[in-house]
Scaffold this active site. Structure first.
Site, PDB file in Angstrom:
ATOM      1  N   ASP A 203     -29.407  13.259  14.644  1.00 39.92           N
ATOM      2  CA  ASP A 203     -28.516  11.890  14.259  1.00 39.92           C
ATOM      3  C   ASP A 203     -29.314  11.508  13.242  1.00 39.92           C
ATOM      4  OD1 ASP A 203     -30.995  10.926  15.682  1.00 39.92           O
ATOM      5  OD2 ASP A 203     -29.527  10.185  17.006  1.00 39.92           O
TER       6      ASP A 203
ATOM      7  N   GLU B  24     -32.404  10.084  13.268  1.00 35.29           N
ATOM      8  CA  GLU B  24     -33.867   9.417  13.901  1.00 35.29           C
ATOM      9  C   GLU B  24     -35.068  10.374  13.620  1.00 35.29           C
ATOM     10  OE1 GLU B  24     -33.196   7.485  17.536  1.00 35.29           O
ATOM     11  OE2 GLU B  24     -31.461   6.219  16.881  1.00 35.29           O
TER      12      GLU B  24
ATOM     13  N   ARG C 292     -41.417  -3.361  -8.962  1.00 36.38           N
ATOM     14  CA  ARG C 292     -40.691  -3.807 -10.381  1.00 36.38           C
ATOM     15  C   ARG C 292     -39.622  -4.984 -10.303  1.00 36.38           C
ATOM     16  NH1 ARG C 292     -39.512   1.955 -12.528  1.00 36.38           N
ATOM     17  NH2 ARG C 292     -39.553   2.529 -10.223  1.00 36.38           N
ATOM     18  N   GLN C 293     -39.273  -4.937  -8.856  1.00 40.00           N
ATOM     19  CA  GLN C 293     -38.234  -5.911  -8.558  1.00 40.00           C
ATOM     20  C   GLN C 293     -38.811  -7.426  -8.208  1.00 40.00           C
ATOM     21  OE1 GLN C 293     -35.032  -4.159  -6.007  1.00 40.00           O
ATOM     22  NE2 GLN C 293     -35.173  -2.429  -7.201  1.00 40.00           N
TER      23      GLN C 293
ATOM     24  N   HIS D 230     -45.942  -7.341 -13.012  1.00 37.16           N
ATOM     25  CA  HIS D 230     -45.506  -7.958 -14.144  1.00 37.16           C
ATOM     26  C   HIS D 230     -45.647  -9.275 -14.028  1.00 37.16           C
ATOM     27  CE1 HIS D 230     -42.289  -8.441 -17.476  1.00 37.16           C
ATOM     28  NE2 HIS D 230     -43.515  -8.584 -17.758  1.00 37.16           N
TER      29      HIS D 230
ATOM     30  N   LYS E 155     -39.490  -2.533 -25.755  1.00 38.84           N
ATOM     31  CA  LYS E 155     -38.548  -1.756 -25.082  1.00 38.84           C
ATOM     32  C   LYS E 155     -37.407  -2.772 -24.706  1.00 38.84           C
ATOM     33  CE  LYS E 155     -38.957  -0.296 -20.648  1.00 38.84           C
ATOM     34  NZ  LYS E 155     -39.342   0.503 -19.596  1.00 38.84           N
TER      35      LYS E 155
ATOM     36  N   ARG F  23     -34.179  -2.241 -22.190  1.00 40.05           N
ATOM     37  CA  ARG F  23     -33.125  -1.452 -21.244  1.00 40.05           C
ATOM     38  C   ARG F  23     -31.676  -1.844 -21.077  1.00 40.05           C
ATOM     39  NH1 ARG F  23     -34.204   2.222 -17.630  1.00 40.05           N
ATOM     40  NH2 ARG F  23     -36.459   2.514 -17.722  1.00 40.05           N
TER      41      ARG F  23
HETATM   42  C1  R5P Z   1     -41.079  -0.203 -16.476  1.00 40.91           C
HETATM   43  O1  R5P Z   1     -41.367  -0.913 -17.362  1.00 40.91           O
HETATM   44  C2  R5P Z   1     -42.029   0.980 -16.373  1.00 40.91           C
HETATM   45  O2  R5P Z   1     -43.412   0.660 -16.791  1.00 40.91           O
HETATM   46  C3  R5P Z   1     -41.662   2.197 -16.943  1.00 40.91           C
HETATM   47  O3  R5P Z   1     -41.647   2.310 -18.348  1.00 40.91           O
HETATM   48  C4  R5P Z   1     -40.201   2.672 -16.540  1.00 40.91           C
HETATM   49  O4  R5P Z   1     -40.036   2.530 -15.118  1.00 40.91           O
HETATM   50  C5  R5P Z   1     -40.039   3.867 -16.625  1.00 40.91           C
HETATM   51  O5  R5P Z   1     -38.559   4.099 -16.373  1.00 40.91           O
HETATM   52  P1  R5P Z   1     -37.452   5.305 -16.868  1.00 40.91           P
HETATM   53  O6  R5P Z   1     -38.646   6.692 -16.884  1.00 40.91           O
HETATM   54  O7  R5P Z   1     -36.592   5.369 -15.906  1.00 40.91           O
HETATM   55  O8  R5P Z   1     -37.393   5.001 -18.094  1.00 40.91           O
END
Ligand code: R5P
Length: 295
Positions: free
Chosen positions: A34, A36, A91-92, A126, A189, A191
């Protein structure tokens, strides 16, 4: 002292146990139909236990990790340290959109409740200055593989330009460049989605240079691919990659090479074919110091 580890991380665990001269025990797992898991630890644990668990593929591992920690306490581990060479969910760190769960904070609270100390490598901090802040009331130790990667680059490509694909990676390229007398520069960058990343190169001249993109983590590889395309478009002589955490999910590695990247070097925080630099001596030294401090 005892090092506890899971069977899917044995090479790193064996290396660490050997470097420390500590006994190694493996957490036995049985997966029930299941879904677990039954976990079994050595029935009598010493007071001081270090549990090794990298959190790549975190959702699958977190339940086992927290259950193992609770079980280890019951079996005698009064001082329990987690060594997580890759610490997920860092990261979050803010509510990017209303209602979004700030996973870094909540995972930090869960780990602080389970462990006395957490040791990791290049966590993605960060907007938070130290790992201690993520682990209220506990000791957080954030080591860095950036100088080790810098040493590798300096050995293979003396005179390389270390390029951070985004501002957050600036901290790692500066550390690596400073330690080994290399030049460095930082990209910008944006995103737009999981697989949609735009990278603008800095004014620093990359034309004719051997460029090494250095970042903490490669996940989809889109960040590295975009930066590599940019550097080659501006006349870089070559582009190689050095990362601490080689997650490289799905077609990531293929995308990175398709963008013109030659070599990919990573630390062994996450087991991957690209592993070229070992964090074992650094982890062992940090653990020895931590244990001496706890005496
Ligand atoms: C985020 O800012 C991290 O430093 C990496 O640049 C990021 O997580 C890389 O993610 P991906 O390979 O999906 O672009």
């Amino acid at each position: 002292m005892m090092l506890l580890a899971f069977d899917d991380e044995l090479p790193l665990a064996r290396g660490l146990a050997a470097a420390l001269g500590w006994p190694l025990a493996v957490v036995e797992r049985h997966r029930f139909p299941d879904g677990e898991t039954r976990l079994r630890l050595p029935p009598e644990l010493p007071a001081r236990v270090v549990l090794l668990r990298g959190l790549q593929d975190p959702n699958a591992k977190l339940t086992e990790l927290l259950l193992t920690a609770a079980g280890a306490r019951e079996l005698g581990a009064s001082q329990l340290t987690l060594v997580s060479p890759y610490l997920a969910y860092m990261r979050q760190d803010i509510e990017f959109t209303p209602g979004e769960v700030v996973s870094q904070r909540h995972l930090g609270h869960l780990l602080a409740a389970a462990f006395d100390a957490v040791v990791t490598v290049d966590p993605h901090l960060h907007r938070v200055a130290t790992l201690d802040e993520v682990l209220p009331g506990r000791c957080g130790l954030a080591l860095s593989a950036a100088p080790l990667l810098g040493a590798h680059v300096a050995r293979w490509l003396p005179g390389a330009l270390l390029l951070a694909p985004d501002e957050e990676a600036g901290q790692w390229v500066r550390a690596a460049a400073q330690a080994h007398g290399l030049d460095c520069a930082v990209c910008h960058k944006q995103r737009n989605g999981d697989h949609d990343v735009e990278v603008a190169l800095p004014d620093a001249a990359v034309a004719g240079r051997a460029v090494v993109l250095l970042d903490d983590v490669a996940s989809t590889g889109r960040t590295l691919a975009a930066a590599a395309r940019g550097a080659l478009a501006q006349g870089a002589a070559s582009v190689d990659v050095a990362v601490t955490h080689a997650l490289f999910v799905g077609d990531a590695l293929a995308q990175v090479h398709a963008a013109g990247v030659r070599e990919v070097w990573s630390s062994d925080c996450v087991p991957h074919a690209s592993n070229a630099v070992s964090v074992v001596p650094m982890l062992a030294a940090a653990l020895r110091k931590l244990q001496e401090g706890a005496r």
